[in-house]
Write a protein that holds these residues in place. Structure first.
Motif, PDB file in Angstrom:
ATOM      1  N   LEU A   1      44.731  28.519  34.847  1.00 51.35           N
ATOM      2  CA  LEU A   1      44.155  29.359  35.902  1.00 51.35           C
ATOM      3  C   LEU A   1      44.409  30.825  35.565  1.00 51.35           C
ATOM      4  N   LEU A   2      43.338  31.605  35.559  1.00 57.63           N
ATOM      5  CA  LEU A   2      43.426  33.015  35.212  1.00 57.63           C
ATOM      6  C   LEU A   2      43.584  33.845  36.477  1.00 57.63           C
ATOM      7  N   HIS A   3      44.589  34.720  36.482  1.00 56.50           N
ATOM      8  CA  HIS A   3      44.814  35.633  37.603  1.00 56.50           C
ATOM      9  C   HIS A   3      44.752  37.076  37.109  1.00 56.50           C
ATOM     10  N   ALA A   4      44.171  37.923  37.951  1.00 55.81           N
ATOM     11  CA  ALA A   4      44.096  39.351  37.664  1.00 55.81           C
ATOM     12  C   ALA A   4      44.878  40.107  38.732  1.00 55.81           C
ATOM     13  N   CYS A   5      45.830  40.897  38.278  1.00 56.19           N
ATOM     14  CA  CYS A   5      46.605  41.761  39.174  1.00 56.19           C
ATOM     15  C   CYS A   5      45.896  43.108  39.238  1.00 56.19           C
ATOM     16  N   THR A   6      45.382  43.465  40.401  1.00 56.96           N
ATOM     17  CA  THR A   6      44.564  44.663  40.525  1.00 56.96           C
ATOM     18  C   THR A   6      45.056  45.556  41.655  1.00 56.96           C
ATOM     19  N   ASN A   7      44.499  46.765  41.696  1.00 55.68           N
ATOM     20  CA  ASN A   7      44.836  47.660  42.797  1.00 55.68           C
ATOM     21  C   ASN A   7      44.155  47.243  44.096  1.00 55.68           C
ATOM     22  N   ASN A   8      43.292  46.221  44.035  1.00 53.96           N
ATOM     23  CA  ASN A   8      42.663  45.657  45.238  1.00 53.96           C
ATOM     24  C   ASN A   8      43.292  44.333  45.654  1.00 53.96           C
ATOM     25  N   GLY A   9      44.363  43.934  44.980  1.00 54.47           N
ATOM     26  CA  GLY A   9      45.019  42.679  45.310  1.00 54.47           C
ATOM     27  C   GLY A   9      45.037  41.710  44.141  1.00 54.47           C
ATOM     28  N   LEU A  10      45.434  40.484  44.430  1.00 53.23           N
ATOM     29  CA  LEU A  10      45.542  39.434  43.423  1.00 53.23           C
ATOM     30  C   LEU A  10      44.304  38.548  43.488  1.00 53.23           C
ATOM     31  N   TYR A  11      43.672  38.322  42.319  1.00 47.04           N
ATOM     32  CA  TYR A  11      42.461  37.512  42.250  1.00 47.04           C
ATOM     33  C   TYR A  11      42.653  36.342  41.287  1.00 47.04           C
ATOM     34  N   GLU A  12      41.992  35.228  41.606  1.00 43.13           N
ATOM     35  CA  GLU A  12      41.993  34.050  40.743  1.00 43.13           C
ATOM     36  C   GLU A  12      40.555  33.725  40.343  1.00 43.13           C
ATOM     37  N   TRP A  13      40.353  33.423  39.051  1.00 42.37           N
ATOM     38  CA  TRP A  13      39.035  33.059  38.547  1.00 42.37           C
ATOM     39  C   TRP A  13      38.876  31.546  38.657  1.00 42.37           C
ATOM     40  N   ASN A  14      37.854  31.095  39.388  1.00 37.09           N
ATOM     41  CA  ASN A  14      37.670  29.664  39.610  1.00 37.09           C
ATOM     42  C   ASN A  14      36.644  29.029  38.669  1.00 37.09           C
ATOM     43  N   GLY A  15      36.239  29.787  37.662  1.00 34.99           N
ATOM     44  CA  GLY A  15      35.251  29.306  36.710  1.00 34.99           C
ATOM     45  C   GLY A  15      33.878  29.895  36.934  1.00 34.99           C
ATOM     46  N   GLU A  16      33.622  30.390  38.140  1.00 30.54           N
ATOM     47  CA  GLU A  16      32.330  30.984  38.459  1.00 30.54           C
ATOM     48  C   GLU A  16      32.455  32.351  39.124  1.00 30.54           C
ATOM     49  N   THR A  17      33.534  32.543  39.872  1.00 25.98           N
ATOM     50  CA  THR A  17      33.701  33.807  40.592  1.00 25.98           C
ATOM     51  C   THR A  17      35.178  34.096  40.803  1.00 25.98           C
ATOM     52  N   TRP A  18      35.479  35.364  41.046  1.00 26.57           N
ATOM     53  CA  TRP A  18      36.829  35.759  41.403  1.00 26.57           C
ATOM     54  C   TRP A  18      37.039  35.551  42.894  1.00 26.57           C
ATOM     55  N   VAL A  19      38.180  34.977  43.245  1.00 28.72           N
ATOM     56  CA  VAL A  19      38.531  34.735  44.644  1.00 28.72           C
ATOM     57  C   VAL A  19      39.866  35.411  44.919  1.00 28.72           C
ATOM     58  N   GLN A  20      39.917  36.213  45.983  1.00 30.68           N
ATOM     59  CA  GLN A  20      41.186  36.850  46.317  1.00 30.68           C
ATOM     60  C   GLN A  20      42.195  35.785  46.737  1.00 30.68           C
ATOM     61  N   ASP A  21      43.393  35.892  46.181  1.00 28.82           N
ATOM     62  CA  ASP A  21      44.388  34.827  46.327  1.00 28.82           C
ATOM     63  C   ASP A  21      45.274  35.008  47.556  1.00 28.82           C
ATOM     64  N   GLY A  22      44.770  35.695  48.563  1.00 30.02           N
ATOM     65  CA  GLY A  22      45.508  35.848  49.809  1.00 30.02           C
ATOM     66  C   GLY A  22      46.433  37.041  49.851  1.00 30.02           C
ATOM     67  N   LEU A  23      46.509  37.801  48.752  1.00 34.46           N
ATOM     68  CA  LEU A  23      47.387  38.967  48.687  1.00 34.46           C
ATOM     69  C   LEU A  23      46.517  40.190  48.429  1.00 34.46           C
ATOM     70  N   THR A  24      46.425  41.077  49.423  1.00 38.63           N
ATOM     71  CA  THR A  24      45.514  42.212  49.329  1.00 38.63           C
ATOM     72  C   THR A  24      46.202  43.506  48.917  1.00 38.63           C
ATOM     73  N   LEU A  25      47.528  43.500  48.849  1.00 35.76           N
ATOM     74  CA  LEU A  25      48.247  44.682  48.387  1.00 35.76           C
ATOM     75  C   LEU A  25      47.981  44.927  46.899  1.00 35.76           C
ATOM     76  N   PRO A  26      48.027  46.185  46.441  1.00 41.99           N
ATOM     77  CA  PRO A  26      47.982  46.420  45.005  1.00 41.99           C
ATOM     78  C   PRO A  26      49.040  45.575  44.289  1.00 41.99           C
ATOM     79  N   CYS A  27      48.616  44.857  43.252  1.00 41.15           N
ATOM     80  CA  CYS A  27      49.469  43.870  42.584  1.00 41.15           C
ATOM     81  C   CYS A  27      49.646  44.253  41.115  1.00 41.15           C
TER      82      CYS A  27
END
Length: 266
Positions: free
Chosen positions: A66-92
């Motif tokens: 599972l690929l995760h991106a730590c961004t200034n918009n929060g934590l995102y997980e790639w589900n194979g088709e789209t990025w989904v915010q992983d419930g954490l909206t703070l800059p990560c």
């Protein structure tokens, strides 16, 4: 008549902030231009769906495929088709999955998720840039230094270093942190830290891989070694600023500021 020429696999020349390699390809994060993937050195694909165009990406992490991106918009997980915010909206700034729990360093402390919801764990009010989970300690690098939690004593120790610690590693029992000023903070195993500069090099991050501590700098990629009880940096690849590094098989993948994603053989 127009003839087409195939671009080399690493032709993307955005400034890159992170790279991670896995069995399904290489993933690279640019600064303000999204995340790209490539498989078998074919062509780059942008993984853009669901990720804001304004997202500044600090780190990429690949856990259990599972690929995760730590961004200034929060934590995102790639589900194979789209990025989904992983419930954490703070800059990560960092994400790790350890055992059955997920941990994230954010602009407001270190957070943990053991079920479906995130909760703050420690260092409230501090920008936490990196953390380590060791058998006895949890080590946190933040905007004023390092905090260390002793699991056995159930107690915190705080080291105010007048520097932000942006990445952490342990090498030969020494706790080492890269600072926002391009230096290293090196622990002496007794609760004291020495600030060390290596010439005019600006250190971006330190990355432990396969027992080797790689140092990403504005002058290239180095590895940190002890020679005659003295820490020195040995060059791995010179000639361009390197911001992140990963290893897959016998290849080292380097994220660079101006030269795309570069590789060298181990």
């Amino acid at each position: 008549m127009q003839t087409g020429t195939k671009q080399p696999w690493n032709w993307l020349l955005f400034p890159f902030s992170a790279v991670t390699a896995g069995p399904y390809g290489v993933f690279a994060a640019t600064i303000w231009h999204g995340v790209y993937s490539i498989e078998d050195e074919s062509e780059w694909d942008k993984l853009g769906t669901g990720l804001p165009d304004t997202a500044g990406i600090h780190r990429l992490q690949l856990h259990h495929e599972l690929l995760h991106a730590c961004t200034n918009n929060g934590l995102y997980e790639w589900n194979g088709e789209t990025w989904v915010q992983d419930g954490l909206t703070l800059p990560c700034y960092q994400y790790r999955r350890l055992g059955g729990a997920c941990y994230a360093s954010t602009s407001d402390g270190l957070w943990i998720r053991t079920g479906s919801k995130w909760g703050q764990l420690s260092c409230e009010g501090k920008h936490v840039f990196d953390f380590l989970s060791l058998p006895q300690y949890v080590v946190v690098g933040h905007d004023t230094g390092i905090s260390l939690y002793d699991r056995f004593m159930d107690d915190w120790a705080h080291f105010e270093l007048q520097r932000a610690i942006t990445s952490l590693a342990v090498y030969r029992g020494h706790l080492i942190g890269a600072t926002d000023q391009g230096e290293l903070m090196i622990g002496d195993k007794k609760g004291r830290f020495e600030r060390v500069q290596f010439g005019k090099k600006i250190i971006y991050s330190i990355v432990p891989k396969r027992g080797v501590l790689y140092v990403c700098t504005d002058q290239g990629l180095f590895k940190l070694v002890y020679i005659a009880d003295r820490l020195v940096m040995l060059s791995v690849q010179l000639g361009f600023p390197v911001t992140d590094v990963d290893i897959l098989g016998d290849q080292i993948y380097m994220a660079t500021m101006f030269h795309g994603i570069q590789t060298i053989s181990l």
